[in-house]
Design an enzyme around this catalytic site. Structure first.
Site, mmCIF file in Angstrom:
data_model
loop_
_atom_site.group_PDB
_atom_site.id
_atom_site.type_symbol
_atom_site.label_atom_id
_atom_site.label_comp_id
_atom_site.label_asym_id
_atom_site.label_seq_id
_atom_site.Cartn_x
_atom_site.Cartn_y
_atom_site.Cartn_z
ATOM 1 N N LYS A 163 81.264 69.276 58.609
ATOM 2 C CA LYS A 163 80.699 68.827 59.878
ATOM 3 C C LYS A 163 81.008 67.376 60.285
ATOM 4 O O LYS A 163 81.106 67.096 61.489
ATOM 5 C CB LYS A 163 79.196 69.045 59.868
ATOM 6 C CG LYS A 163 78.769 70.501 59.919
ATOM 7 C CD LYS A 163 79.001 71.107 61.294
ATOM 8 C CE LYS A 163 78.362 72.485 61.411
ATOM 9 N NZ LYS A 163 78.517 73.054 62.769
ATOM 10 N N SER A 173 83.273 76.102 53.469
ATOM 11 C CA SER A 173 82.853 75.156 54.504
ATOM 12 C C SER A 173 81.762 74.183 54.086
ATOM 13 O O SER A 173 81.583 73.147 54.735
ATOM 14 C CB SER A 173 82.412 75.906 55.760
ATOM 15 O OG SER A 173 81.362 76.810 55.456
#
Length: 320
Positions: free
Chosen positions: A52, A303
């Site tokens: 992120k 991720s």
């Protein structure tokens, strides 16, 4: 909305001093299981423990001084909030983060440690986002969207850039799919370099909006259930929907027990702490959800790794 390869290269230059170029590691065990040559793109090694910050830093760097001075606000299932808090600290900006009530403790602790104000609201990302928009209007804060923003998407596209620089002969990239910003950013860059590359998104049965919307060719309402992959919970971006249909080749779904098994497998085989959202690609590959990969070079994006240690310990204990 338009995002170009040039936008991704600009993002790379903006964020290079604030993020890590994460490892692309060959997985011997997963290659042996699947008959493909599988590489893991380990974004759980990224600052704040997930991909992120790539998008959050790129977005923050695009803001005017006046927008930064007003402060920023974000809605998040956890990882985007961590990234916004991290970026705000880097730039001397105040940040308010709205998260669902069930956000994992490790993410809540991290957001607070980075100095952001935390507000709990709602049972899922969509409810948190609606409340964050209200607060943005009331307080005059600049909203930093988790996925439906061209700067955020271009920042995430730098993952695709790193993959293609490290392994230009990649045949397929397998990507966890939440709102859609990550998979779209990667796809735009990767398809520009190699048009025949396959981009496959993975969701859970508990949160499957892309899977059903992709097949219908229109945005579909779906039922959401509790999931180990809580970071993938929530709606999908209306503005980016046509782009995802254009650049992504398919979406597949995995079950909760398969996600749990993938989390434990990553801990056991690669000594990596991986959250449920980050493990869905591994789950899809290990269970054969993605067909016809034998002999191909496949990159699986891991991720994030912000899983509560107690949760992972329980899963590992239950596996014995």
């Amino acid at each position: 909305m338009q995002i170009s390869v040039h936008d991704v290269f600009q993002a790379r230059d903006r964020i290079k001093n604030f993020v890590i170029r994460t490892p692309l590691t060959l997985s011997g065990p997963l290659s042996e299981e699947t008959g493909a040559k599988v590489f893991l793109k380990l974004e759980n090694h990224q600052r704040t423990g997930s991909f992120k910050p790539r998008g959050a830093v790129n977005k923050m760097e695009s803001l005017s001084g006046e927008e930064r001075d007003r402060g920023v606000i974000a809605a998040s299932a956890g990882n985007h909030g961590l990234a916004v808090a991290y970026t705000a600290r880097l730039t001397g900006t105040t940040a308010l983060v709205v998260v669902p009530q069930n956000t994992p403790t490790t993410k809540v602790t991290g957001i607070r440690r980075l100095g952001a104000e935390l507000v709990f609201h709602g049972n899922n990302y969509d409810e948190s986002e609606a409340h964050a928009y209200r607060l943005s209007e009331e307080k005059g804060l600049t909203f930093i969207h988790a996925y439906e923003d061209p700067y955020t998407i271009a920042g995430h596209g730098t993952i695709g850039l790193e993959i293609m620089l490290d392994l230009p002969e990649t045949d397929m990239i397998v990507v966890p799919a939440g709102g859609g910003g990550l998979i779209l950013g990667i796809a735009i860059l990767a398809k520009a370099v190699r048009p025949d590359i396959q981009i496959i998104g993975v969701q859970s049965h508990a949160s499957p909006p892309w899977y059903y919307s992709f097949r219908a060719g229109r945005m579909m309402e779906v039922e959401y259930r509790e999931s180990l992959a809580e970071g993938l919970h929530g709606g999908i971006g209306k503005a980016i929907f046509p782009l995802v249909l254009r650049y992504v080749d398919d979406f597949v779904l995995v079950e909760e027990e398969e996600i749990a098994d993938a989390m434990c497998w990553m801990a056991r085989e690669h000594h990596q702490m991986v959250e449920g959202s980050g493990a869905v690609g591994v789950a899809a590959l290990r269970t054969g959800r993605i067909p016809n990969i034998a002999g191909k070079k496949v990159v699986c994006v891991v991720s994030g790794g912000n899983v509560d240690a107690e949760r992972l310990a329980r899963l590992l204990s239950a596996e014995k």
